[in-house]
Design a protein around this motif. Structure first.
Motif, PDB file in Angstrom:
ATOM      1  N   SER A 162       0.835  -1.199   0.000  1.00  0.00           N
ATOM      2  CA  SER A 162       0.000   0.000   0.000  1.00  0.00           C
ATOM      3  C   SER A 162       0.871   1.251   0.000  1.00  0.00           C
ATOM      4  O   SER A 162       1.976   1.255   0.559  1.00  0.00           O
ATOM      5  N   TRP A 164       0.421   3.877   1.742  1.00  0.00           N
ATOM      6  CA  TRP A 164       0.668   4.359   3.109  1.00  0.00           C
ATOM      7  C   TRP A 164       1.778   3.549   3.769  1.00  0.00           C
ATOM      8  O   TRP A 164       2.562   4.100   4.555  1.00  0.00           O
ATOM      9  N   GLN A 165       1.866   2.251   3.442  1.00  0.00           N
ATOM     10  CA  GLN A 165       2.930   1.431   4.013  1.00  0.00           C
ATOM     11  C   GLN A 165       4.297   1.882   3.499  1.00  0.00           C
ATOM     12  O   GLN A 165       5.255   2.008   4.264  1.00  0.00           O
ATOM     13  N   THR A 167       5.072   4.822   2.302  1.00  0.00           N
ATOM     14  CA  THR A 167       5.350   6.142   2.851  1.00  0.00           C
ATOM     15  C   THR A 167       5.882   6.029   4.279  1.00  0.00           C
ATOM     16  O   THR A 167       6.842   6.716   4.669  1.00  0.00           O
ATOM     17  N   LYS A 168       5.265   5.131   5.074  1.00  0.00           N
ATOM     18  CA  LYS A 168       5.728   4.913   6.444  1.00  0.00           C
ATOM     19  C   LYS A 168       7.163   4.390   6.458  1.00  0.00           C
ATOM     20  O   LYS A 168       7.985   4.832   7.266  1.00  0.00           O
ATOM     21  N   ASN A 198      -2.196   4.291  -6.253  1.00  0.00           N
ATOM     22  CA  ASN A 198      -1.659   3.791  -4.993  1.00  0.00           C
ATOM     23  C   ASN A 198      -0.221   4.261  -4.781  1.00  0.00           C
ATOM     24  O   ASN A 198       0.018   5.353  -4.279  1.00  0.00           O
TER      25      ASN A 198
END
Length: 329
Positions: A162, A164-165, A167-168, A198
């Motif tokens: 993902s 967001w993953q 980016t983290k 995505n």
């Protein structure tokens, strides 16, 4: 020597030079019916890739449980430093606790195992094959950082997760001064464009190199399959993910690919790869030929150019949509 004008680019914002096509080595092995299952033929494909000027090779520890890495390592023996080797870690390699995932133990253990199978002292690009929900990303990043510090790995990359993953992971690397992911392997082709909604915007913003896997949609974009016919050969005969591409929207895309290929006197393969190569976020699509003839056709795509209108025409039948279910294959 094959007469080819190979193109090269830098991987992401690094100084590492890689060919615009990466040779995928998942076919080199015997785990599935669609794999080559012939070491001599596999080595012939690798040799032709080198003749074409391809210097970028992608494999993984789980590809035929290490067989792919062994074949690649043997083929590059004596000329390893001329080439860029990428491999991956995450999948199950032993039927016991700690036999898979991205724990510090598994990452370090599997890096050494991959080095042994590849017959090399270092891996150019070591990639996490998937996200691991059971392991803190800081633990994984710390392990990868250790591998770089010890000279076993030059760069680290990621694959299929993902936005967001990812980016983290980039954030945690920055704040903890760990090695940062320089590349992302994402499923990306004319009928699988979900990553446009995505992870690709993250890659563009963060100058992360994109190395698309399945650029021909498991053979769908070669034009080898037809509407209304059950596949009896090729990857779709044994792979549900490939058969799931047999939707009306995807057939509409293939219709445009075939028509444009006829107009430009090339092949659907040439059109499909040229579309990917025209994307500024893409560094090197991973092609997975089974024969030298397939590879020759794929390399020929480097000479195919598409106008903005032609790109828009190819993209018109589909609107990119992403969900965890789509991306988690």
């Amino acid at each position: 020597m094959v007469d080819t004008d190979m193109e090269y680019t830098r991987l992401g914002d690094t100084g590492l030079e890689v060919s615009r096509l990466c040779l995928g080595c998942m076919n080199f092995g015997s785990d599935a019916p669609w794999m080559i299952d012939d070491r001599e033929q596999s080595e012939a494909v690798i040799e032709r890739a080198i003749e074409h000027g391809i210097n970028f090779f992608d494999t993984a520890n789980v590809y035929s449980r290490g067989e792919s890495e062994e074949i690649l390592g043997d083929a590059l023996d004596g000329r390893r430093d001329e080439h860029v080797i990428a491999t991956k870690v995450h999948g199950r390699m032993a039927n016991r606790p700690n036999g898979q995932g991205l724990s510090r133990r598994h990452v370090l253990e599997q890096a050494d195992a991959s080095l042994d199978r590849l017959g090399t002292d270092y891996i150019d690009l070591y990639q996490i094959h998937r996200w691991d929900d059971e392991t803190p990303i800081t633990e994984t990043l710390s392990a990868l950082d250790t591998l770089v510090d010890h000279g076993k790995v030059r760069y680290v990359g990621a694959s299929t997760m993902s936005g967001w993953q990812f980016t983290k992971a980039l954030y945690e690397a920055d704040v903890n001064n760990f090695e940062r992911f320089v590349s992302m392997q994402a499923e990306y082709n004319l009928v699988d464009r979900h990553e446009e909604a995505n992870v690709l915007p993250v890659c563009r913003d963060q100058n992360v190199g994109v190395v698309p896997w399945s650029p021909l949609a498991g053979g769908f974009l070669t034009g080898k399959y037809e509407r209304g016919e059950d596949p009896t050969e090729g990857r779709a005969a044994d792979d549900e993910h490939t058969r799931n591409r047999f939707t009306e929207d995807n057939w509409a895309v293939l219709d445009e690919v075939r028509a444009l290929a006829d107009e430009k006197e090339t092949t659907p393969v040439g059109i499909s790869l040229a579309w990917l190569l025209a994307k500024d976020v893409v560094d090197a699509p991973i092609v997975g030929p089974r024969t030298v003839e397939h590879l020759d056709e794929q390399v020929a795509a480097l000479s195919v150019s598409l106008s903005d209108d032609e790109i828009e025409r190819l993209e018109a039948p589909k609107t990119p949509v992403w969900s965890r279910e789509i991306g988690d294959v």
